[in-house]
Design a protein around this motif. Structure first.
Motif, mmCIF file in Angstrom:
data_model
loop_
_atom_site.group_PDB
_atom_site.id
_atom_site.type_symbol
_atom_site.label_atom_id
_atom_site.label_comp_id
_atom_site.label_asym_id
_atom_site.label_seq_id
_atom_site.Cartn_x
_atom_site.Cartn_y
_atom_site.Cartn_z
ATOM 1 N N LYS A 256 0.847 -1.207 0.000
ATOM 2 C CA LYS A 256 0.000 0.000 0.000
ATOM 3 C C LYS A 256 0.884 1.259 0.000
ATOM 4 N N GLN A 257 1.939 1.240 0.805
ATOM 5 C CA GLN A 257 2.757 2.449 0.984
ATOM 6 C C GLN A 257 3.611 2.767 -0.241
ATOM 7 N N TRP A 258 4.207 1.733 -0.829
ATOM 8 C CA TRP A 258 5.203 1.961 -1.883
ATOM 9 C C TRP A 258 4.800 1.388 -3.239
ATOM 10 N N GLY A 259 3.708 0.608 -3.262
ATOM 11 C CA GLY A 259 3.330 -0.044 -4.519
ATOM 12 C C GLY A 259 4.281 -1.171 -4.870
ATOM 13 N N LYS A 260 5.063 -1.639 -3.886
ATOM 14 C CA LYS A 260 6.040 -2.715 -4.112
ATOM 15 C C LYS A 260 6.085 -3.608 -2.896
ATOM 16 N N LYS A 261 6.625 -4.836 -3.084
ATOM 17 C CA LYS A 261 6.788 -5.737 -1.947
ATOM 18 C C LYS A 261 7.971 -5.276 -1.087
ATOM 19 N N PRO A 262 7.992 -5.679 0.196
ATOM 20 C CA PRO A 262 9.129 -5.297 1.058
ATOM 21 C C PRO A 262 10.469 -5.744 0.487
ATOM 22 N N SER A 263 10.483 -6.892 -0.194
ATOM 23 C CA SER A 263 11.756 -7.373 -0.752
ATOM 24 C C SER A 263 12.206 -6.503 -1.929
ATOM 25 N N GLU A 264 11.315 -5.641 -2.439
ATOM 26 C CA GLU A 264 11.663 -4.816 -3.605
ATOM 27 C C GLU A 264 11.985 -3.370 -3.250
ATOM 28 N N VAL A 265 11.701 -2.963 -1.998
ATOM 29 C CA VAL A 265 12.002 -1.562 -1.636
ATOM 30 C C VAL A 265 13.421 -1.479 -1.071
#
Ligand code: UDP
Length: 378
Positions: free
Chosen positions: A159-168
């Motif tokens: 929701k926050q970044w439009g990406k999975k945690p592994s991708e930020v």
């Protein structure tokens, strides 16, 4: 214009802190602010029901930097609030950062002790990022890491970044580590709290100096122009130094493309009750399309019976439309490279200084912004 030694574009924390430090050194400062008020995203105000709210999202000051704390403490007293956050699970809320209290809630007390021993053995510390836990060699720890990844980080980060945690950027998720202690404060810094009266009062106190002139409702980029290594103000070349705190891509007309940012839509709701939720912020990590709800009275410690205001945050991609505000730089290899091109261009202007979260394209906390201005100008 010759009356001013510095023209500061933006009256957020970066601009105001720079202004104060320089004004105390005798420099004459002009600040131009696009919005109709000072404070940038730390601006707070009373809403219609008399509750002090943070218009641009919740801000909790925290730092280990004594110099920064002492500097700001000249302009405000603090309320000594210590931030607490919980994640909303279907059956119960669990404390975030995920810590031994959360582990006990989910797995029971016995398991918590085993996990603490495993983590001490493998990592030699009690604070580990979720991504390191997921990759742990100890199966019990990687299982815990996977649980935290799936239930605390995955949906919230999407929701926050439009990406999975592994991708930020790993720096982003490691802001909220898994903590193998019973300390359930969101921040462990030595100094934390909110300005006793308000951020806006603190900002106004910082601006209250005979060498500082503030003009709000003025888009600095309509007045300040950069051309061939020279800076012009209202069409005339100026010797004043320019401290720019806005988006650097905008300063240069997006000539290398647009830097990516995330913006937020806020929804304020007022309820006729004393309290809305158990802690100031509840993160919705597995449900809803907003990331979190913050109840302001619990941050500001404002005493007001029978009424409370909360804010829901809905992140989305920043598109640069009128009225949209970029809050978070999206740091990737590509965006850093583009930012680097802008910095190279900026170096053609020896009297131009880029400061702050937007201009430096860094996910700075408030204390880091002030530390930066002290480092640059003191
Ligand atoms: N995060 C998450 N779940 C949480 C809290 C944080 O996934 O319950 C991740 C998310 O990617 C977020 C980042 O950790 O953007 C940093 O969180 P922080 O609370 O520092 O964000 P901020 O308050 O600056 O928006």
């Amino acid at each position: 214009m010759n009356r001013y030694d510095y023209i500061i574009c933006g009256a957020g924390l970066a601009g105001v802190s720079s202004a104060r430090i320089l004004a105390e050194k005798g420099a004459k400062i002009l600040i131009l602010e696009k919005l109709s008020h000072v404070g940038g995203s730390v601006y707070d105000l009373l809403d219609d029901s008399g509750i002090l709210v943070h218009k641009y999202g919740p801000h909790i000051f925290h730092t280990n930097n004594k110099k920064v704390f002492n500097f700001l403490s000249r302009f405000t007293k603090w309320n000594k609030y210590s931030h607490k956050v919980e994640a909303k699970f279907p059956e119960c809320n669990v404390p975030v950062p995920f810590n031994l209290k959360s582990i006990e809630k989910v797995y029971g007390a016995e398991k918590a002790e085993d996990l603490l021993n495993f983590v001490k053995k493998e990592f030699g510390t009690d604070t580990v990022s979720v991504m390191s836990l997921v990759e742990s060699k100890t199966p019990e720890l990687s299982a815990l890491g996977k649980f935290v990844y799936d239930n605390i980080f995955l949906y919230y980060t999407v929701k926050q970044w439009g990406k999975k945690p592994s991708e930020v950027d790993p720096k982003t998720t490691s802001r909220v580590p898994v903590r193998f202690s019973y300390d359930d404060r969101y921040f462990t810094d030595e100094y934390q709290g909110l300005p006793l009266e308000s951020y806006t009062t603190m900002i106004k106190a910082m601006l209250s100096h005979e060498n500082i002139t503030v003009k709000t409702g003025i888009d600095a980029l309509k007045r300040v122009k950069l051309e061939n290594g020279k800076i012009y103000f209202d069409g005339e070349q100026t010797e004043a130094k320019v401290i720019y705190t806005g988006e650097t891509d905008r300063l240069f007309g997006y000539c290398f493309g647009r830097l990516p940012y995330r913006t937020l839509d806020f929804k304020f709701e007022t309820y006729k009750k004393d309290s809305f939720q158990p802690v100031a912020t509840v993160n919705y990590t597995v449900s809803e399309d907003f990331t979190r709800i913050t109840e302001f009275k619990k941050l500001t410690l404002q005493k007001k019976d029978g009424i409370t205001t909360v804010m829901k945050e809905y992140p989305r991609r920043y598109e640069g439309k009128d009225g949209e505000i970029p809050y978070y730089p999206v740091e990737t290899d590509e965006s850093r490279k583009m930012y680097g091109e802008y910095v190279k261009l900026a170096s053609d202007y020896p009297t131009l200084i880029l400061v702050g979260r937007l201009a430096e394209y860094k996910y700075y906390n408030m204390d880091a912004v002030v530390a930066r201005t002290l480092e640059l100008f003191e």
